[in-house]
Scaffold this motif. Structure first.
Motif, PDB file in Angstrom:
ATOM      1  N   MET A  16       0.821  -1.190   0.000  1.00 46.27           N
ATOM      2  CA  MET A  16       0.000   0.000   0.000  1.00 46.27           C
ATOM      3  C   MET A  16       0.867   1.257   0.000  1.00 46.27           C
ATOM      4  O   MET A  16       0.568   2.200  -0.711  1.00 46.27           O
ATOM      5  CB  MET A  16      -0.937  -0.046   1.217  1.00 46.27           C
ATOM      6  CG  MET A  16      -1.873   1.102   1.292  1.00 46.27           C
ATOM      7  SD  MET A  16      -3.074   0.967  -0.030  1.00 46.27           S
ATOM      8  CE  MET A  16      -4.200   2.202   0.424  1.00 46.27           C
ATOM      9  N   ILE A  17       1.915   1.251   0.801  1.00 47.44           N
ATOM     10  CA  ILE A  17       2.820   2.393   0.867  1.00 47.44           C
ATOM     11  C   ILE A  17       3.514   2.593  -0.483  1.00 47.44           C
ATOM     12  O   ILE A  17       3.684   3.731  -0.930  1.00 47.44           O
ATOM     13  CB  ILE A  17       3.871   2.196   1.989  1.00 47.44           C
ATOM     14  CG1 ILE A  17       3.200   2.106   3.349  1.00 47.44           C
ATOM     15  CG2 ILE A  17       4.907   3.301   1.970  1.00 47.44           C
ATOM     16  CD1 ILE A  17       2.721   3.400   3.925  1.00 47.44           C
ATOM     17  N   GLU A  18       3.875   1.515  -1.119  1.00 50.02           N
ATOM     18  CA  GLU A  18       4.536   1.607  -2.422  1.00 50.02           C
ATOM     19  C   GLU A  18       3.611   2.244  -3.454  1.00 50.02           C
ATOM     20  O   GLU A  18       4.035   3.060  -4.260  1.00 50.02           O
ATOM     21  CB  GLU A  18       4.966   0.215  -2.899  1.00 50.02           C
ATOM     22  CG  GLU A  18       6.064  -0.391  -2.084  1.00 50.02           C
ATOM     23  CD  GLU A  18       6.366  -1.809  -2.530  1.00 50.02           C
ATOM     24  OE1 GLU A  18       6.096  -2.137  -3.703  1.00 50.02           O
ATOM     25  OE2 GLU A  18       6.869  -2.576  -1.698  1.00 50.02           O
ATOM     26  N   PHE A  19       2.339   1.859  -3.428  1.00 50.49           N
ATOM     27  CA  PHE A  19       1.357   2.443  -4.342  1.00 50.49           C
ATOM     28  C   PHE A  19       1.231   3.946  -4.105  1.00 50.49           C
ATOM     29  O   PHE A  19       1.218   4.738  -5.050  1.00 50.49           O
ATOM     30  CB  PHE A  19      -0.003   1.766  -4.158  1.00 50.49           C
ATOM     31  CG  PHE A  19      -1.094   2.426  -4.948  1.00 50.49           C
ATOM     32  CD1 PHE A  19      -1.215   2.194  -6.304  1.00 50.49           C
ATOM     33  CD2 PHE A  19      -1.996   3.278  -4.336  1.00 50.49           C
ATOM     34  CE1 PHE A  19      -2.221   2.804  -7.038  1.00 50.49           C
ATOM     35  CE2 PHE A  19      -2.999   3.893  -5.062  1.00 50.49           C
ATOM     36  CZ  PHE A  19      -3.113   3.653  -6.420  1.00 50.49           C
ATOM     37  N   LEU A  20       1.138   4.352  -2.842  1.00 51.55           N
ATOM     38  CA  LEU A  20       1.011   5.776  -2.517  1.00 51.55           C
ATOM     39  C   LEU A  20       2.237   6.567  -2.952  1.00 51.55           C
ATOM     40  O   LEU A  20       2.112   7.662  -3.507  1.00 51.55           O
ATOM     41  CB  LEU A  20       0.761   5.959  -1.021  1.00 51.55           C
ATOM     42  CG  LEU A  20      -0.596   5.482  -0.506  1.00 51.55           C
ATOM     43  CD1 LEU A  20      -0.663   5.617   1.002  1.00 51.55           C
ATOM     44  CD2 LEU A  20      -1.716   6.243  -1.163  1.00 51.55           C
ATOM     45  N   MET A  21       3.407   6.015  -2.717  1.00 50.73           N
ATOM     46  CA  MET A  21       4.633   6.722  -3.070  1.00 50.73           C
ATOM     47  C   MET A  21       4.813   6.816  -4.583  1.00 50.73           C
ATOM     48  O   MET A  21       5.270   7.831  -5.098  1.00 50.73           O
ATOM     49  CB  MET A  21       5.844   6.034  -2.429  1.00 50.73           C
ATOM     50  CG  MET A  21       5.854   6.140  -0.918  1.00 50.73           C
ATOM     51  SD  MET A  21       5.692   7.826  -0.298  1.00 50.73           S
ATOM     52  CE  MET A  21       7.242   8.491  -0.790  1.00 50.73           C
ATOM     53  N   SER A  22       4.433   5.789  -5.310  1.00 53.69           N
ATOM     54  CA  SER A  22       4.613   5.818  -6.758  1.00 53.69           C
ATOM     55  C   SER A  22       3.574   6.706  -7.446  1.00 53.69           C
ATOM     56  O   SER A  22       3.794   7.165  -8.561  1.00 53.69           O
ATOM     57  CB  SER A  22       4.570   4.403  -7.335  1.00 53.69           C
ATOM     58  OG  SER A  22       3.295   3.835  -7.141  1.00 53.69           O
ATOM     59  N   ASN A  23       2.453   6.951  -6.798  1.00 51.91           N
ATOM     60  CA  ASN A  23       1.391   7.768  -7.377  1.00 51.91           C
ATOM     61  C   ASN A  23       1.134   9.046  -6.595  1.00 51.91           C
ATOM     62  O   ASN A  23       0.057   9.640  -6.703  1.00 51.91           O
ATOM     63  CB  ASN A  23       0.097   6.958  -7.462  1.00 51.91           C
ATOM     64  CG  ASN A  23       0.216   5.820  -8.420  1.00 51.91           C
ATOM     65  OD1 ASN A  23       0.626   5.996  -9.552  1.00 51.91           O
ATOM     66  ND2 ASN A  23      -0.113   4.629  -7.956  1.00 51.91           N
ATOM     67  N   LEU A  24       2.098   9.484  -5.836  1.00 53.04           N
ATOM     68  CA  LEU A  24       1.912  10.640  -4.960  1.00 53.04           C
ATOM     69  C   LEU A  24       1.573  11.902  -5.740  1.00 53.04           C
ATOM     70  O   LEU A  24       0.666  12.649  -5.360  1.00 53.04           O
ATOM     71  CB  LEU A  24       3.163  10.864  -4.107  1.00 53.04           C
ATOM     72  CG  LEU A  24       3.042  11.948  -3.038  1.00 53.04           C
ATOM     73  CD1 LEU A  24       1.939  11.580  -2.051  1.00 53.04           C
ATOM     74  CD2 LEU A  24       4.361  12.122  -2.318  1.00 53.04           C
ATOM     75  N   SER A  25       2.238  12.148  -6.846  1.00 54.07           N
ATOM     76  CA  SER A  25       1.961  13.372  -7.608  1.00 54.07           C
ATOM     77  C   SER A  25       0.545  13.350  -8.180  1.00 54.07           C
ATOM     78  O   SER A  25      -0.158  14.373  -8.164  1.00 54.07           O
ATOM     79  CB  SER A  25       2.984  13.546  -8.729  1.00 54.07           C
ATOM     80  OG  SER A  25       2.940  12.449  -9.621  1.00 54.07           O
ATOM     81  N   THR A  26       0.096  12.212  -8.648  1.00 54.37           N
ATOM     82  CA  THR A  26      -1.263  12.095  -9.175  1.00 54.37           C
ATOM     83  C   THR A  26      -2.289  12.303  -8.072  1.00 54.37           C
ATOM     84  O   THR A  26      -3.301  12.983  -8.270  1.00 54.37           O
ATOM     85  CB  THR A  26      -1.469  10.709  -9.814  1.00 54.37           C
ATOM     86  OG1 THR A  26      -0.478  10.512 -10.817  1.00 54.37           O
ATOM     87  CG2 THR A  26      -2.848  10.582 -10.415  1.00 54.37           C
ATOM     88  N   ILE A  27      -2.032  11.761  -6.921  1.00 52.56           N
ATOM     89  CA  ILE A  27      -2.943  11.907  -5.791  1.00 52.56           C
ATOM     90  C   ILE A  27      -3.022  13.355  -5.343  1.00 52.56           C
ATOM     91  O   ILE A  27      -4.107  13.875  -5.070  1.00 52.56           O
ATOM     92  CB  ILE A  27      -2.512  10.975  -4.630  1.00 52.56           C
ATOM     93  CG1 ILE A  27      -2.673   9.522  -5.056  1.00 52.56           C
ATOM     94  CG2 ILE A  27      -3.304  11.269  -3.369  1.00 52.56           C
ATOM     95  CD1 ILE A  27      -2.040   8.521  -4.117  1.00 52.56           C
ATOM     96  N   VAL A  28      -1.894  14.042  -5.298  1.00 53.81           N
ATOM     97  CA  VAL A  28      -1.875  15.448  -4.884  1.00 53.81           C
ATOM     98  C   VAL A  28      -2.633  16.320  -5.888  1.00 53.81           C
ATOM     99  O   VAL A  28      -3.442  17.164  -5.501  1.00 53.81           O
ATOM    100  CB  VAL A  28      -0.419  15.944  -4.701  1.00 53.81           C
ATOM    101  CG1 VAL A  28      -0.375  17.455  -4.544  1.00 53.81           C
ATOM    102  CG2 VAL A  28       0.228  15.255  -3.522  1.00 53.81           C
ATOM    103  N   VAL A  29      -2.406  16.101  -7.176  1.00 50.99           N
ATOM    104  CA  VAL A  29      -3.108  16.874  -8.203  1.00 50.99           C
ATOM    105  C   VAL A  29      -4.610  16.608  -8.122  1.00 50.99           C
ATOM    106  O   VAL A  29      -5.421  17.536  -8.194  1.00 50.99           O
ATOM    107  CB  VAL A  29      -2.560  16.551  -9.609  1.00 50.99           C
ATOM    108  CG1 VAL A  29      -3.444  17.135 -10.689  1.00 50.99           C
ATOM    109  CG2 VAL A  29      -1.141  17.063  -9.751  1.00 50.99           C
TER     110      VAL A  29
END
Length: 56
Positions: free
Chosen positions: A1-14
């Motif tokens: 789960m942490i890996e998913f969040l870190m790899s998609n952090l910019s998309t999540i923030v936008v």
């Protein structure tokens, strides 16, 4: 789960920023409509769609 969040952090923030922006815009539009303001900002006197905007 942490890996998913870190790899998609910019998309999540936008996505989060866009979601906040949409919420504020919708909130402002609802508030303006409740106060009787027109969304177009113009005069309804010469508008062909004036009957559809405001109920008389």
């Amino acid at each position: 789960m942490i890996e998913f969040l870190m790899s998609n952090l910019s998309t999540i923030v936008v996505f989060a920023l866009l979601l906040v922006l949409v919420v504020f815009v919708v909130r402002k539009m609802r508030k303006d409509r409740k106060n009787g303001k027109s969304c177009c900002g113009g005069s309804c006197g010469g508008c062909p769609s004036a009957g559809m905007c405001h109920r008389h």
